[in-house]
Design a protein around this motif. Structure first.
Motif, PDB file in Angstrom:
ATOM      1  N   GLY A 169       0.783  -1.234   0.000  1.00 37.65           N
ATOM      2  CA  GLY A 169       0.000   0.000   0.000  1.00 37.65           C
ATOM      3  C   GLY A 169       0.807   1.272   0.000  1.00 37.65           C
ATOM      4  O   GLY A 169       2.044   1.272  -0.049  1.00 37.65           O
ATOM      5  N   ARG A 170       0.072   2.361   0.080  1.00 39.47           N
ATOM      6  CA  ARG A 170       0.667   3.687  -0.047  1.00 39.47           C
ATOM      7  C   ARG A 170       1.017   4.347   1.291  1.00 39.47           C
ATOM      8  O   ARG A 170       2.094   4.925   1.417  1.00 39.47           O
ATOM      9  N   PRO A 171       0.123   4.341   2.301  1.00 36.68           N
ATOM     10  CA  PRO A 171       0.359   5.206   3.466  1.00 36.68           C
ATOM     11  C   PRO A 171       1.421   4.650   4.419  1.00 36.68           C
ATOM     12  O   PRO A 171       1.714   3.452   4.403  1.00 36.68           O
ATOM     13  N   LYS A 172       1.953   5.539   5.218  1.00 33.50           N
ATOM     14  CA  LYS A 172       2.847   5.092   6.285  1.00 33.50           C
ATOM     15  C   LYS A 172       1.994   4.477   7.393  1.00 33.50           C
ATOM     16  O   LYS A 172       1.027   5.087   7.852  1.00 33.50           O
ATOM     17  N   VAL A 173       2.351   3.271   7.752  1.00 36.28           N
ATOM     18  CA  VAL A 173       1.590   2.543   8.774  1.00 36.28           C
ATOM     19  C   VAL A 173       2.563   1.976   9.797  1.00 36.28           C
ATOM     20  O   VAL A 173       3.779   2.006   9.605  1.00 36.28           O
ATOM     21  N   ALA A 174       2.023   1.471  10.890  1.00 35.29           N
ATOM     22  CA  ALA A 174       2.866   0.925  11.960  1.00 35.29           C
ATOM     23  C   ALA A 174       3.792  -0.152  11.415  1.00 35.29           C
ATOM     24  O   ALA A 174       3.382  -0.978  10.600  1.00 35.29           O
ATOM     25  N   ASN A 175       5.032  -0.129  11.861  1.00 32.35           N
ATOM     26  CA  ASN A 175       6.001  -1.160  11.490  1.00 32.35           C
ATOM     27  C   ASN A 175       6.318  -1.936  12.764  1.00 32.35           C
ATOM     28  O   ASN A 175       6.936  -1.406  13.688  1.00 32.35           O
ATOM     29  N   PHE A 176       5.856  -3.154  12.837  1.00 33.43           N
ATOM     30  CA  PHE A 176       5.904  -3.862  14.128  1.00 33.43           C
ATOM     31  C   PHE A 176       6.409  -5.297  14.050  1.00 33.43           C
ATOM     32  O   PHE A 176       6.634  -5.928  15.063  1.00 33.43           O
ATOM     33  N   ILE A 200      -8.531 -13.195  12.071  1.00 34.44           N
ATOM     34  CA  ILE A 200      -7.606 -13.476  10.964  1.00 34.44           C
ATOM     35  C   ILE A 200      -7.554 -12.245  10.083  1.00 34.44           C
ATOM     36  O   ILE A 200      -8.563 -11.836   9.505  1.00 34.44           O
ATOM     37  N   ALA A 201      -6.360 -11.638  10.001  1.00 34.57           N
ATOM     38  CA  ALA A 201      -6.250 -10.383   9.266  1.00 34.57           C
ATOM     39  C   ALA A 201      -5.121 -10.458   8.258  1.00 34.57           C
ATOM     40  O   ALA A 201      -4.204 -11.267   8.375  1.00 34.57           O
ATOM     41  N   THR A 202      -5.235  -9.582   7.247  1.00 33.75           N
ATOM     42  CA  THR A 202      -4.168  -9.497   6.242  1.00 33.75           C
ATOM     43  C   THR A 202      -3.894  -8.034   5.927  1.00 33.75           C
ATOM     44  O   THR A 202      -4.765  -7.166   6.082  1.00 33.75           O
ATOM     45  N   GLY A 203      -2.658  -7.745   5.507  1.00 31.90           N
ATOM     46  CA  GLY A 203      -2.286  -6.399   5.082  1.00 31.90           C
ATOM     47  C   GLY A 203      -2.399  -5.380   6.198  1.00 31.90           C
ATOM     48  O   GLY A 203      -2.080  -5.656   7.358  1.00 31.90           O
ATOM     49  N   HIS A 204      -2.875  -4.200   5.852  1.00 30.76           N
ATOM     50  CA  HIS A 204      -2.972  -3.108   6.817  1.00 30.76           C
ATOM     51  C   HIS A 204      -3.882  -3.431   8.006  1.00 30.76           C
ATOM     52  O   HIS A 204      -3.806  -2.781   9.041  1.00 30.76           O
ATOM     53  N   LEU A 205      -4.741  -4.413   7.855  1.00 29.78           N
ATOM     54  CA  LEU A 205      -5.688  -4.726   8.935  1.00 29.78           C
ATOM     55  C   LEU A 205      -5.055  -5.546  10.054  1.00 29.78           C
ATOM     56  O   LEU A 205      -5.660  -5.728  11.108  1.00 29.78           O
ATOM     57  N   VAL A 206      -3.835  -6.024   9.859  1.00 33.34           N
ATOM     58  CA  VAL A 206      -3.194  -6.826  10.913  1.00 33.34           C
ATOM     59  C   VAL A 206      -2.908  -5.961  12.142  1.00 33.34           C
ATOM     60  O   VAL A 206      -3.188  -6.356  13.277  1.00 33.34           O
ATOM     61  N   TRP A 207      -2.371  -4.788  11.923  1.00 34.20           N
ATOM     62  CA  TRP A 207      -2.107  -3.880  13.055  1.00 34.20           C
ATOM     63  C   TRP A 207      -3.421  -3.504  13.746  1.00 34.20           C
ATOM     64  O   TRP A 207      -3.504  -3.456  14.977  1.00 34.20           O
ATOM     65  N   GLU A 208      -4.447  -3.272  12.953  1.00 29.81           N
ATOM     66  CA  GLU A 208      -5.762  -2.948  13.526  1.00 29.81           C
ATOM     67  C   GLU A 208      -6.285  -4.121  14.357  1.00 29.81           C
ATOM     68  O   GLU A 208      -6.918  -3.930  15.392  1.00 29.81           O
ATOM     69  N   ALA A 209      -5.993  -5.341  13.899  1.00 32.01           N
ATOM     70  CA  ALA A 209      -6.441  -6.527  14.644  1.00 32.01           C
ATOM     71  C   ALA A 209      -5.752  -6.598  16.001  1.00 32.01           C
ATOM     72  O   ALA A 209      -6.366  -6.978  17.009  1.00 32.01           O
ATOM     73  N   TYR A 299     -15.667   3.130   5.989  1.00 31.73           N
ATOM     74  CA  TYR A 299     -15.999   1.828   5.401  1.00 31.73           C
ATOM     75  C   TYR A 299     -15.819   0.673   6.388  1.00 31.73           C
ATOM     76  O   TYR A 299     -15.907  -0.493   6.010  1.00 31.73           O
ATOM     77  N   GLY A 300     -15.570   1.025   7.656  1.00 34.05           N
ATOM     78  CA  GLY A 300     -15.559   0.005   8.708  1.00 34.05           C
ATOM     79  C   GLY A 300     -14.393  -0.950   8.652  1.00 34.05           C
ATOM     80  O   GLY A 300     -14.551  -2.170   8.793  1.00 34.05           O
ATOM     81  N   LEU A 301     -13.201  -0.398   8.410  1.00 35.05           N
ATOM     82  CA  LEU A 301     -12.008  -1.252   8.318  1.00 35.05           C
ATOM     83  C   LEU A 301     -10.972  -0.821   9.359  1.00 35.05           C
ATOM     84  O   LEU A 301      -9.855  -0.466   9.010  1.00 35.05           O
ATOM     85  N   ASN A 302     -11.342  -0.866  10.629  1.00 30.26           N
ATOM     86  CA  ASN A 302     -10.356  -0.487  11.644  1.00 30.26           C
ATOM     87  C   ASN A 302     -10.575  -1.307  12.919  1.00 30.26           C
ATOM     88  O   ASN A 302     -11.419  -2.212  12.956  1.00 30.26           O
ATOM     89  N   ALA A 303      -9.796  -0.961  13.947  1.00 25.49           N
ATOM     90  CA  ALA A 303      -9.847  -1.735  15.189  1.00 25.49           C
ATOM     91  C   ALA A 303     -11.260  -1.738  15.772  1.00 25.49           C
ATOM     92  O   ALA A 303     -11.745  -2.784  16.239  1.00 25.49           O
ATOM     93  N   ALA A 304     -11.917  -0.593  15.743  1.00 24.82           N
ATOM     94  CA  ALA A 304     -13.268  -0.507  16.324  1.00 24.82           C
ATOM     95  C   ALA A 304     -14.214  -1.483  15.624  1.00 24.82           C
ATOM     96  O   ALA A 304     -15.026  -2.155  16.273  1.00 24.82           O
ATOM     97  N   ALA A 305     -14.089  -1.569  14.288  1.00 24.85           N
ATOM     98  CA  ALA A 305     -14.955  -2.478  13.527  1.00 24.85           C
ATOM     99  C   ALA A 305     -14.650  -3.936  13.879  1.00 24.85           C
ATOM    100  O   ALA A 305     -15.561  -4.777  13.949  1.00 24.85           O
ATOM    101  N   ILE A 306     -13.378  -4.220  14.107  1.00 27.36           N
ATOM    102  CA  ILE A 306     -13.001  -5.601  14.442  1.00 27.36           C
ATOM    103  C   ILE A 306     -13.519  -5.970  15.848  1.00 27.36           C
ATOM    104  O   ILE A 306     -13.993  -7.086  16.076  1.00 27.36           O
ATOM    105  N   VAL A 307     -13.468  -5.001  16.765  1.00 27.12           N
ATOM    106  CA  VAL A 307     -13.992  -5.243  18.124  1.00 27.12           C
ATOM    107  C   VAL A 307     -15.486  -5.566  18.045  1.00 27.12           C
ATOM    108  O   VAL A 307     -15.976  -6.550  18.616  1.00 27.12           O
TER     109      VAL A 307
END
Lengths: 317, 281
Positions: A169-176, A200-209, A299-307
């Motif tokens: 992807g494009r944006p700067k995201v957490a590197n963990f 079970i998460a993939t891509g940018h959604l792993v950090w959100e998970a 669009y509901g693709l973040n930690a809150a949506a996963i919770v």
């Protein structure tokens, strides 16, 4: 729960660029192609060090895919670079006939996938690419979660003989993830053990998970978190072992609910171990302009949506 | 083989193979196949430098890519009779479990085929990639490709034509089967492409024409001239003026035999016009 620290936000596309640069130094057969997006794909370092092994094709993605297929005839390992939209849907038949059906060792490297491309809007935000690519027989589909993992994946796919779709992807995201973690194609990574729900998460959604699991822990819910960086071939054993323990699952991806990781997981469960599943994904819609954060929220693709999805799926057990 | 009569015998046998393959399964594309029988025969029997056996990388030998994959009957016949696989295997054309798929593919591992083709317009790009790989490998051998003229209506070709000249891909000889026919009719009725020679030239290619694309001597001369033009900073195109269905009188010059198989009676007529030379499979 196990703690993960963001060691400094970075973009996954830079992880690709760094991996490609390393391959330029270590593997003389690696060549790179780009369709007028060198800066966006972070390919300049590779080009500076290996000008004779780089092919600028201009704004002509179909030709790029064919040239890449041809370069394999002679032992080269071509890495193509453009946006995910132009790496898949735009050139689907070229990939299908000249690469997948022909069994060519081409690495299709796709940046700016999903909503987090942001302000450019829906013309560029492809949310169907995982589905398109996983349906091609013999195609490996990988969607790493951060800079370190994207770099490791880029290096790993050069060692694998066969067509690969690498999505980032494009944006700067957490590197963990650990910088020294070896990337194993098709091998899920268990990030946190839990007993009430599997995320079970993939891509940018792993950090959100991971953020979601922390929030769930505060509510007394124990969440197991799995990073599925390889959507095809899918690590079915890891999924079944986890869901066998927790009894329910939430899948999370920056992709349409139709055709994505969630459907692959659902198919695995249906065949082997039916269990309640909730999907964090886009609901058969196009995206729109906005900042990445605004879009992921809308669009509901973040930690809150996963919770929320986790709480819902646990009730369905 | 350099004797024209010997080569003519080869071509005649290829023609028999084409109509027999298509007749047996009542499907396939005889028209374009017949029109390219001389060209592919001269290319494989005389012009290309080929190694014994087959490996995918094809290093230190000339390569050929068929972009208009529907003329698989002529491709299969020439490959088999050039030693890539047993001639008897032509009996399996388009049958279940065959390596001779309707359109050529690497998927079943048929020796001589290096890319799948059939969905049109992709072969030139692939040939460019292979030509680039040859340059990287320091391999001075050439890459050949063949394209239908109707196929040039696909836009990807023009991306590739632009790229080839811009990047000075001068180890490539691409031939256009200019038979002015496509499935729906004459190319000038379906979608006129104008002066293709001038178009290739305008894109920066060396272009030569073979006026009689079903004449062995003219093809030989044209291909040798094309070879002499390689290595000079420009890709080379050959406009090969063929006649669709050439060598079978009732198929000649008509798009109606693009993708239609002859019946029993028509087969006998076609075979009578092309008497057995090297032995039927």
């Amino acid at each position: 729960m196990k703690k993960y620290t963001d060691t400094g936000k970075n973009d996954t596309r830079s992880g690709f660029g760094a991996g490609l640069t390393e391959l330029g130094r270590t593997n003389p057969n690696v060549v790179a192609l780009c369709a007028d997006l060198v800066g966006s794909l972070k390919m300049q370092d590779f080009i500076d060090e290996n000008p004779e092994r780089f092919f600028q094709v201009g704004i002509a993605e179909a030709n790029m895919m064919g040239i890449a297929a041809g370069l394999t005839i002679g032992g080269k390992i071509p890495f193509t670079g453009t946006f995910a939209n132009f790496s898949t849907g735009r050139v689907y038949d070229q990939i299908r006939q000249s690469i997948a059906y022909s069994g060519k060792n081409v690495k299709i490297c796709a940046s700016h996938a999903g909503l987090t491309l942001g302000e450019d809007g829906a013309t560029h935000q492809i949310l169907e690419d995982i589905g398109l690519m996983k349906m091609l027989p013999g195609m490996t589909v990988i969607n790493p979660c951060d800079y370190n993992q994207t770099k490791a994946a880029t290096i790993a796919i050069a060692e694998y003989d066969g067509p690969v779709y690498l999505r980032f992807g494009r944006p700067k995201v957490a590197n963990f993830t650990p910088a020294d973690q070896k990337f194993e194609i098709g091998k899920a990574i268990l990030l946190n053990e839990g007993k009430d729900v599997t995320i079970i998460a993939t891509g940018h959604l792993v950090w959100e998970a991971l953020q979601a699991a922390e929030q769930l822990e505060e509510k007394g819910i124990s969440a197991e978190v799995i990073n599925i960086h390889t959507i095809k071939p899918l690590d079915e054993a890891a999924i079944l072992a986890s869901v066998g323990k927790t009894g329910c699952v939430v899948t999370a991806e920056e992709h349409n609910i139709l055709g994505g990781l969630g459907e692959s997981v659902a198919r695995t469960l249906t065949h082997n171990h039916p269990a309640p599943q909730e999907f964090v994904a886009t609901m058969d819609t196009f995206g729109e302009s906005g900042t990445p954060e605004q879009l992921m929220e809308k669009y509901g693709l973040n930690a809150a949506a996963i919770v929320k999805a986790s709480e819902k799926v646990i009730k369905r057990k | 083989m350099s004797d024209t009569q010997q080569l003519q015998d080869f071509v005649t046998q290829v023609r028999r193979d084409i109509v027999r393959q298509v007749h047996k399964v009542n499907s396939g594309h005889p028209g374009g196949s017949l029109g390219c029988a001389e060209f592919l025969s001269v290319l494989y029997q005389e012009v290309m430098h080929r190694k014994e056996g087959f490996d995918m990388d094809g290093i230190d030998e000339d390569l050929f890519f068929l972009s208009n994959g529907h003329i698989s009957p002529v491709f299969y016949s020439v490959l088999a009779r050039s030693g890539y696989f047993p001639v008897e295997e032509l009996n399996t054309f388009r049958l279940i479990d065959s390596r001779l798929q309707g359109h050529p593919t690497t998927h079943e591992g048929l020796p001589g085929v290096r890319i799948a083709s059939g969905s049109l317009g992709q072969g030139l790009s692939v040939a460019l990639g292979a030509a680039n790989a040859k340059k990287l490998n320091g391999d001075s051998h050439l890459v050949y490709s063949l394209h239908g003229d109707g196929e040039l209506q696909e836009g990807q070709n023009w991306e590739a034509i632009m790229y080839a000249a811009a990047k000075k891909i001068d180890n490539l000889i691409s031939t256009v089967d200019r038979n002015y026919q496509q499935i729906d009719g004459c190319t000038d009725d379906v979608l006129p492409m104008g002066n293709l020679v001038e178009k290739f030239k305008a894109f920066g290619w060396e272009v030569l024409e073979i006026e009689k694309g079903n004449d062995i001597d003219q093809i030989r001369e044209g291909l040798n001239k094309a070879k002499s033009l390689t290595g000079k900073g420009k890709p080379v195109a050959i406009m090969l003026n063929t006649e669709m269905g050439h060598g079978v009188d009732f198929m000649m010059g008509s798009h109606k035999w693009h993708g239609v198989a002859p019946n029993d009676e028509q087969l006998e007529k076609a075979l009578a016009q092309n008497p057995e030379t090297l032995g039927d499979y």
